[in-house]
Enzyme design. Sequence first.
Site, mmCIF file in Angstrom:
data_model
loop_
_atom_site.group_PDB
_atom_site.id
_atom_site.type_symbol
_atom_site.label_atom_id
_atom_site.label_comp_id
_atom_site.label_asym_id
_atom_site.label_seq_id
_atom_site.Cartn_x
_atom_site.Cartn_y
_atom_site.Cartn_z
ATOM 1 N N ASP A 141 -58.219 -65.129 -6.767
ATOM 2 C CA ASP A 141 -58.334 -64.474 -5.467
ATOM 3 C C ASP A 141 -59.715 -64.792 -4.889
ATOM 4 O O ASP A 141 -60.613 -63.959 -4.890
ATOM 5 C CB ASP A 141 -58.119 -62.958 -5.632
ATOM 6 C CG ASP A 141 -58.091 -62.221 -4.305
ATOM 7 O OD1 ASP A 141 -58.191 -62.875 -3.238
ATOM 8 O OD2 ASP A 141 -57.963 -60.980 -4.317
ATOM 9 N N TRP A 142 -59.838 -66.028 -4.417
ATOM 10 C CA TRP A 142 -61.081 -66.498 -3.782
ATOM 11 C C TRP A 142 -60.956 -66.221 -2.286
ATOM 12 O O TRP A 142 -60.151 -66.846 -1.607
ATOM 13 C CB TRP A 142 -61.254 -67.988 -4.071
ATOM 14 C CG TRP A 142 -62.337 -68.706 -3.320
ATOM 15 C CD1 TRP A 142 -63.240 -68.194 -2.437
ATOM 16 C CD2 TRP A 142 -62.625 -70.116 -3.395
ATOM 17 N NE1 TRP A 142 -64.073 -69.187 -1.969
ATOM 18 C CE2 TRP A 142 -63.716 -70.368 -2.537
ATOM 19 C CE3 TRP A 142 -62.062 -71.182 -4.108
ATOM 20 C CZ2 TRP A 142 -64.243 -71.641 -2.363
ATOM 21 C CZ3 TRP A 142 -62.595 -72.447 -3.933
ATOM 22 C CH2 TRP A 142 -63.687 -72.669 -3.073
ATOM 23 N N GLU A 143 -61.762 -65.260 -1.828
ATOM 24 C CA GLU A 143 -61.693 -64.895 -0.405
ATOM 25 C C GLU A 143 -62.987 -65.304 0.280
ATOM 26 O O GLU A 143 -63.969 -64.584 0.197
ATOM 27 C CB GLU A 143 -61.449 -63.397 -0.253
ATOM 28 C CG GLU A 143 -60.121 -62.972 -0.871
ATOM 29 C CD GLU A 143 -59.764 -61.524 -0.603
ATOM 30 O OE1 GLU A 143 -60.352 -60.889 0.312
ATOM 31 O OE2 GLU A 143 -58.900 -61.001 -1.303
ATOM 32 N N PHE A 144 -62.975 -66.452 0.944
ATOM 33 C CA PHE A 144 -61.936 -67.465 1.109
ATOM 34 C C PHE A 144 -62.638 -68.804 1.088
ATOM 35 O O PHE A 144 -63.808 -68.869 1.506
ATOM 36 C CB PHE A 144 -61.198 -67.306 2.456
ATOM 37 C CG PHE A 144 -60.335 -66.083 2.520
ATOM 38 C CD1 PHE A 144 -59.047 -66.093 2.007
ATOM 39 C CD2 PHE A 144 -60.825 -64.910 3.084
ATOM 40 C CE1 PHE A 144 -58.247 -64.963 2.068
ATOM 41 C CE2 PHE A 144 -60.015 -63.766 3.141
ATOM 42 C CZ PHE A 144 -58.723 -63.800 2.630
#
Length: 379
Positions: A141-144
């Site tokens: 969950d790399w935002e972003f």
Amino acid sequence: MKNLQYMMPLVFLALCLLFCSAEAQGGCASSIVQAAYWPSSTASFMPPASINASLYSHIYYAFAEMNDQTFQLEEQIMMGEFTTTVQQKNPCVKTLISIGGGGSNSTAFALMATNPIRRVVFIKSAIALARRHAFYGLDLDWEFPGNSTEMENLGELFSEWRQAIDSESRSSGRPPLLLSAAVYFAQRFFLWGEHRRYPSASIAENLDWVNVMAFDYHGSRDTSATGAPAALYDRSSNVSTSYGISTWVDSGLPPRKVVMGMPLYGPSWVLKSLNQTGIGAPAVAAGPKQNLSAESGVMFFSEIRDLIRVNNATEVFDTESVSAYCYAGELWVGYDNQDSVAAKVKFAKQKGLLGYFFWAISQDSNWMLSTIASQSWNK
Ligand SMILES: *[C@@H]1O[C@H](CO)[C@@H](O)[C@H](O)[C@H]1NC(C)=O
Ligand SMILES: *[C@@H]1O[C@H](CO)[C@@H](O)[C@H](O)[C@H]1NC(C)=O
Ligand SMILES: *[C@@H]1O[C@H](CO)[C@@H](O)[C@H](O)[C@H]1NC(C)=O
Ligand SMILES: *[C@@H]1O[C@H](CO)[C@@H](O)[C@H](O)[C@H]1NC(C)=O
Ligand SMILES: *[C@@H]1O[C@H](CO)[C@@H](O)[C@H](O)[C@H]1NC(C)=O
Ligand SMILES: *[C@@H]1O[C@H](CO)[C@@H](O)[C@H](O)[C@H]1NC(C)=O
């Protein structure tokens, strides 16, 4: 005709041999995703033992953090006990470690993804952490990713990650870990920053699925007007779940790799006038902080239910946007309720998607929306 009667028990026996043994061995092999994220920060009021695991096929431990100097994943609280505990309740539920999250350091992810040695270090530590605590998979969950280079690097990361997972599976003799990612609501339509698109080809090839974060379209960061945070449809803009999902599918990602997200929380506002109470009504501030939700301007679905029950809030289901809102005095909240969740799940199924997920498991009200979603899918 008579012979058939004698044959019926044999037919049942044959069917049972087929299915009863399938049940014993691989009866858990669910072909859909009915998932939810569990933030470990909510362990004080939603410990793993309180999770109704029968409502989900997959539960995400949120979050594992990546060290921004070593690029390795770090141990977190309750990781070992998490899988054991939820699996005692539902032996079929699969747990995954989600890495990163909204509050995490996106610069560090960019620095990791751009460098081959750091990618290897990161991937190795992720696989090791998952195996150490008996998780079934990993989620990023790399935002972003912030520009097209970072999106390319993400595609490279997924490719190497898949190879590493396959090779670990061969050498350990265990089923390969699942690999998923939490992604923006649209594949190529960011509401801020540079134009960029996700690497759909790499995603299709290397991930089991993406969790499309189809929410946060409107929030009380804009205090001037109320808004629907997760509308299925929006006649006046492309900021909607139906549009976001269509960009993912149009990009070439098979619908069976798309999982639609739904929020179990909603943004709240203080209305400007008691006379204007609809979507887009003038507002003056974010709503006040509640008990469970950590920030002002956010209410958990359980808190919204209390507002309706205790404060007699007026609840409205807006059929045009397929979203709900309620208000009590000056307080206004937009969210998904039973009606919108049922309609969205139906939408996801009609589009041939793999399933749905909720953020976050700790915010539901007596499992109400998780139950509705599960029932709506099985209809
Ligand atoms: C958990 O969900 C199942 C399925 O909807 C339901 O039958 C059960 O009552 C729930 N358990 C609790 C403790 O709420
Ligand atoms: C994010 O990570 C980078 C290096 O990976 C580091 O220099 C920076 O201080 C970190 N930022 C925060 C807010 O921790
Ligand atoms: C994208 O951002 C990175 C920083 O993460 C920067 O080094 C790179 O030059 C940028 N690429 C483009 C094409 O703007
Ligand atoms: C929505 O996106 C489509 C292209 O996918 C574009 O043609 C249309 O103008 C957009 N609508 C709005 C309201 O921005
Ligand atoms: C709100 O409605 C009341 C009663 O209909 C009216 O007296 C009042 O002027 C209205 N206020 C605004 C700000 O429109
Ligand atoms: C709740 O609101 C409705 C109208 O929205 C009203 O008729 C009713 O009297 C209210 N009940 C209480 C207990 O305030």
